[in-house]
Write a protein that holds these residues in place. Sequence first.
Motif, PDB file in Angstrom:
ATOM      1  N   TRP A 142       0.815  -1.222   0.000  1.00  0.00           N
ATOM      2  CA  TRP A 142       0.000   0.000   0.000  1.00  0.00           C
ATOM      3  C   TRP A 142       0.844   1.266   0.000  1.00  0.00           C
ATOM      4  O   TRP A 142       0.409   2.313  -0.464  1.00  0.00           O
ATOM      5  N   SER A 143       2.055   1.194   0.591  1.00  0.00           N
ATOM      6  CA  SER A 143       2.861   2.416   0.588  1.00  0.00           C
ATOM      7  C   SER A 143       4.052   2.312  -0.361  1.00  0.00           C
ATOM      8  O   SER A 143       4.904   3.187  -0.385  1.00  0.00           O
ATOM      9  N   GLY A 144       4.091   1.246  -1.149  1.00  0.00           N
ATOM     10  CA  GLY A 144       5.122   1.159  -2.181  1.00  0.00           C
ATOM     11  C   GLY A 144       6.475   0.738  -1.658  1.00  0.00           C
ATOM     12  O   GLY A 144       7.469   0.778  -2.391  1.00  0.00           O
ATOM     13  N   ASP A 145       6.533   0.322  -0.385  1.00  0.00           N
ATOM     14  CA  ASP A 145       7.818  -0.062   0.194  1.00  0.00           C
ATOM     15  C   ASP A 145       7.671  -1.348   1.010  1.00  0.00           C
ATOM     16  O   ASP A 145       8.265  -1.491   2.069  1.00  0.00           O
ATOM     17  N   GLY A 146       6.879  -2.274   0.499  1.00  0.00           N
ATOM     18  CA  GLY A 146       6.526  -3.450   1.289  1.00  0.00           C
ATOM     19  C   GLY A 146       7.559  -4.560   1.341  1.00  0.00           C
ATOM     20  O   GLY A 146       7.521  -5.394   2.238  1.00  0.00           O
ATOM     21  N   ALA A 147       8.491  -4.594   0.384  1.00  0.00           N
ATOM     22  CA  ALA A 147       9.389  -5.748   0.291  1.00  0.00           C
ATOM     23  C   ALA A 147      10.753  -5.460   0.900  1.00  0.00           C
ATOM     24  O   ALA A 147      11.276  -4.361   0.752  1.00  0.00           O
ATOM     25  N   PRO A 148      11.344  -6.432   1.599  1.00  0.00           N
ATOM     26  CA  PRO A 148      12.717  -6.249   2.085  1.00  0.00           C
ATOM     27  C   PRO A 148      13.710  -6.477   0.937  1.00  0.00           C
ATOM     28  O   PRO A 148      13.310  -6.532  -0.230  1.00  0.00           O
ATOM     29  N   GLY A 149      14.989  -6.604   1.289  1.00  0.00           N
ATOM     30  CA  GLY A 149      16.002  -6.896   0.274  1.00  0.00           C
ATOM     31  C   GLY A 149      16.023  -5.812  -0.776  1.00  0.00           C
ATOM     32  O   GLY A 149      16.119  -4.625  -0.472  1.00  0.00           O
ATOM     33  N   ASP A 150      15.907  -6.224  -2.036  1.00  0.00           N
ATOM     34  CA  ASP A 150      15.981  -5.265  -3.137  1.00  0.00           C
ATOM     35  C   ASP A 150      14.636  -4.610  -3.454  1.00  0.00           C
ATOM     36  O   ASP A 150      14.514  -3.892  -4.443  1.00  0.00           O
ATOM     37  N   GLY A 151      13.617  -4.885  -2.637  1.00  0.00           N
ATOM     38  CA  GLY A 151      12.347  -4.189  -2.795  1.00  0.00           C
ATOM     39  C   GLY A 151      11.454  -4.727  -3.908  1.00  0.00           C
ATOM     40  O   GLY A 151      10.420  -4.132  -4.209  1.00  0.00           O
ATOM     41  N   THR A 152      11.821  -5.863  -4.509  1.00  0.00           N
ATOM     42  CA  THR A 152      11.067  -6.379  -5.648  1.00  0.00           C
ATOM     43  C   THR A 152       9.904  -7.268  -5.209  1.00  0.00           C
ATOM     44  O   THR A 152       9.850  -7.729  -4.061  1.00  0.00           O
ATOM     45  N   ARG A 154       9.635 -10.241  -6.095  1.00  0.00           N
ATOM     46  CA  ARG A 154      10.255 -11.522  -5.752  1.00  0.00           C
ATOM     47  C   ARG A 154      10.625 -11.574  -4.271  1.00  0.00           C
ATOM     48  O   ARG A 154      10.456 -12.587  -3.601  1.00  0.00           O
ATOM     49  N   SER A 155      11.132 -10.446  -3.754  1.00  0.00           N
ATOM     50  CA  SER A 155      11.561 -10.415  -2.351  1.00  0.00           C
ATOM     51  C   SER A 155      10.399 -10.252  -1.382  1.00  0.00           C
ATOM     52  O   SER A 155      10.559 -10.472  -0.179  1.00  0.00           O
ATOM     53  N   PHE A 156       9.238  -9.855  -1.881  1.00  0.00           N
ATOM     54  CA  PHE A 156       8.104  -9.554  -1.007  1.00  0.00           C
ATOM     55  C   PHE A 156       7.770 -10.726  -0.088  1.00  0.00           C
ATOM     56  O   PHE A 156       7.463 -10.544   1.098  1.00  0.00           O
ATOM     57  N   ALA A 157       7.851 -11.951  -0.638  1.00  0.00           N
ATOM     58  CA  ALA A 157       7.448 -13.135   0.125  1.00  0.00           C
ATOM     59  C   ALA A 157       8.283 -13.295   1.403  1.00  0.00           C
ATOM     60  O   ALA A 157       7.774 -13.775   2.420  1.00  0.00           O
ATOM     61  N   VAL A 158       9.535 -12.875   1.384  1.00  0.00           N
ATOM     62  CA  VAL A 158      10.392 -13.007   2.573  1.00  0.00           C
ATOM     63  C   VAL A 158       9.832 -12.140   3.699  1.00  0.00           C
ATOM     64  O   VAL A 158       9.691 -12.588   4.843  1.00  0.00           O
ATOM     65  N   GLY A 159       9.470 -10.914   3.361  1.00  0.00           N
ATOM     66  CA  GLY A 159       8.888 -10.023   4.365  1.00  0.00           C
ATOM     67  C   GLY A 159       7.539 -10.552   4.856  1.00  0.00           C
ATOM     68  O   GLY A 159       7.218 -10.452   6.044  1.00  0.00           O
TER      69      GLY A 159
ATOM     70  N   ALA B  16      13.124  10.294  -1.254  1.00  0.00           N
ATOM     71  CA  ALA B  16      13.086   8.840  -1.213  1.00  0.00           C
ATOM     72  C   ALA B  16      14.474   8.215  -1.163  1.00  0.00           C
ATOM     73  O   ALA B  16      14.636   7.108  -0.666  1.00  0.00           O
ATOM     74  N   GLY B  17      15.484   8.908  -1.640  1.00  0.00           N
ATOM     75  CA  GLY B  17      16.803   8.285  -1.696  1.00  0.00           C
ATOM     76  C   GLY B  17      16.795   7.155  -2.704  1.00  0.00           C
ATOM     77  O   GLY B  17      15.830   6.986  -3.440  1.00  0.00           O
ATOM     78  N   THR B  18      17.815   6.357  -2.716  1.00  0.00           N
ATOM     79  CA  THR B  18      17.890   5.362  -3.778  1.00  0.00           C
ATOM     80  C   THR B  18      17.349   4.004  -3.377  1.00  0.00           C
ATOM     81  O   THR B  18      16.918   3.244  -4.203  1.00  0.00           O
ATOM     82  N   LEU B  19      17.369   3.680  -2.080  1.00  0.00           N
ATOM     83  CA  LEU B  19      17.011   2.323  -1.682  1.00  0.00           C
ATOM     84  C   LEU B  19      15.700   2.254  -0.931  1.00  0.00           C
ATOM     85  O   LEU B  19      15.280   1.202  -0.503  1.00  0.00           O
ATOM     86  N   ALA B  20      15.041   3.409  -0.780  1.00  0.00           N
ATOM     87  CA  ALA B  20      13.934   3.457   0.164  1.00  0.00           C
ATOM     88  C   ALA B  20      12.715   2.662  -0.279  1.00  0.00           C
ATOM     89  O   ALA B  20      11.796   2.488   0.499  1.00  0.00           O
ATOM     90  N   TYR B  21      12.693   2.156  -1.512  1.00  0.00           N
ATOM     91  CA  TYR B  21      11.537   1.373  -1.912  1.00  0.00           C
ATOM     92  C   TYR B  21      11.589  -0.021  -1.311  1.00  0.00           C
ATOM     93  O   TYR B  21      10.620  -0.751  -1.318  1.00  0.00           O
ATOM     94  N   ALA B  22      12.741  -0.374  -0.771  1.00  0.00           N
ATOM     95  CA  ALA B  22      12.835  -1.630  -0.029  1.00  0.00           C
ATOM     96  C   ALA B  22      12.494  -1.327   1.421  1.00  0.00           C
ATOM     97  O   ALA B  22      12.538  -0.188   1.858  1.00  0.00           O
ATOM     98  N   HIS B  23      12.150  -2.368   2.127  1.00  0.00           N
ATOM     99  CA  HIS B  23      11.627  -2.167   3.454  1.00  0.00           C
ATOM    100  C   HIS B  23      12.616  -2.609   4.514  1.00  0.00           C
ATOM    101  O   HIS B  23      12.977  -3.773   4.568  1.00  0.00           O
TER     102      HIS B  23
END
Lengths: 447, 119
Positions: A142-152, A154-159, B16-23
């Motif tokens: 919902w806020s566009g930053d839900g996934a850990p790692g590289d934010g993709t 693919r990585s969403f499932a880990v979070g 946002a910076g460069t990595l902020a789309y990751a959590h």
Amino acid sequence: MLGSIYRCWILGAAVLVCACETIPVEPPEDALVLKGEDLFFNETFSGNGRTCGSCHRAEDNFAIAPAFVATLDDDDTLFVAESNPALASNFENPVLMRELALILENQDGFGDLENNFNMRGVPHTLALRTSIASNAGPRTGWSGDGAPGDGTLRSFAVGAVIQHYPKTLNRIDGVDFRLPTDDELDALEAFQLSLGRQEELALPLNLQGVIASRGQEIFLDNTLGKCNACHANAGANGDPAIFGPGAGNLNFNTGVEALPDQPADLTGEKNPPDDGFGSPGTGEFNTPTLVEAADTGPFFHNNSVETIEGAVAFYNGDAFNNSPAGQLLIGATGSGINLDATQVIAVAAFLRVINALENLRASDALLETAMKYPRTNDRQATLILRATFELQDGADVLRGGGLHPKAASDIEDALRELDDALSGRNPARYVRAAREAMTSAKNRMEN
Amino acid sequence: MRRAVLSVITLLGVAAGTLAYAHPATERYIPIGKSPGVSNVKSYLGKISSVQADDSGFMLFVKDTERPIAITEMTRIYVDTGPGKTNLVGTEQDCKAGRVVEAYLHEDGTAYWIKVKSY
């Protein structure tokens, strides 16, 4: 059961003879996607028993609405916080889950579980191929930053496993859950990308109903509805003519958090404000797709509005027009959004009709794949069943807005045919009849 | 509307910076070396060779090169306290010479997150 044809094909390749089939047969579905589907619905990652499908329900558009929650048994894994003492506090809020289908997320960290959390609705996982990419990187959740790692994606499932699957709040890998392997992440991603719409619509559509047609005009009009600026082609991406090519899926603060009388607050349950993107947050949320909206309410990140008409009307209120995004619109166009009741209904009618058209497209694709399987195969039945979920939504979405009653009847005819397909021994005949009724429904709405 | 909207987008990019789309929140519970799409690709895994006197960063020995890692107020520091124990939120003080660290950096060299083994 991939079917005897597939097994026979492998065998045939190995020994160069095959009694039941001489030419290699393409399996009807991609093996990686099927593996991902199995993980999505069945893999608990050695956690508390939940799967992705506990919240992203195939029967409910890969999301979950309060009405669906109400149909579940008390021992459903969704309610694990009610039965597992280690998860009794600070994991979910059972009242908000049961009444509003809200899920607890520790978006800003796990340091102060008592006070630092957000209650969010479950978004569908449809049309993800069109709704995540942006110039600035992938935007999930919902806020566009839900996934850990590289934010993709693919990585969403880990979070998701860390947030939703633990046996205890220690959240120790190898004890409270196990994290997905690289192969599992690949498969889960492939499955999720396969769901729903694979490409953007190209608006305007040649709609047959006068109200939905007018709604489409208002939606596209940058001096009236102004919707297309952020939801280009009723999708999740910014209009390239305004935001530049490849801007993609953008974040905005549209003021949903500023709505008065939000249902979650009315319950009296603890519901801290959600600061959206980043932590500390910017107050921004990620633009969702609208083609898939009408049958996936309640709406917005906090499930604060039950109906699609209400979600359109949101844009007329102070919460939106005083928000940073509303102010931006006022600065750029000289006015905010100010639609009258007839116009709100027209835009909602448009969203209902494009949703029903997508239900028809999706169910047709499911039926096409189903019929590639041999007769009365289990997988065939699963796919036909899934087509019925889509069609039922299509009928409901039209009836709920008083739109295209004849198209809704056609869809209901198709549903009866598919019921027969599922219970009879020769599904092909009924599926064919269903698809004819579906074509008729589509032509009544658009051609 | 073009200009006004564009300027806001530009602002957004800066914030946002460069990595902020990751959590970074769930990252706490992902073991060192297991961050999807980051470990073995974009992060640095090594041992702290020396620490800045004011705790503003440290030198990380990665394979055979030393690399400066700068810590800011926004850097998340997570501490792995040993097998079977939960990972904790840490501070600059957890980054001691000799400890194993994985660091994920912004383009400007400041750390987005740091995971440090305390045992």
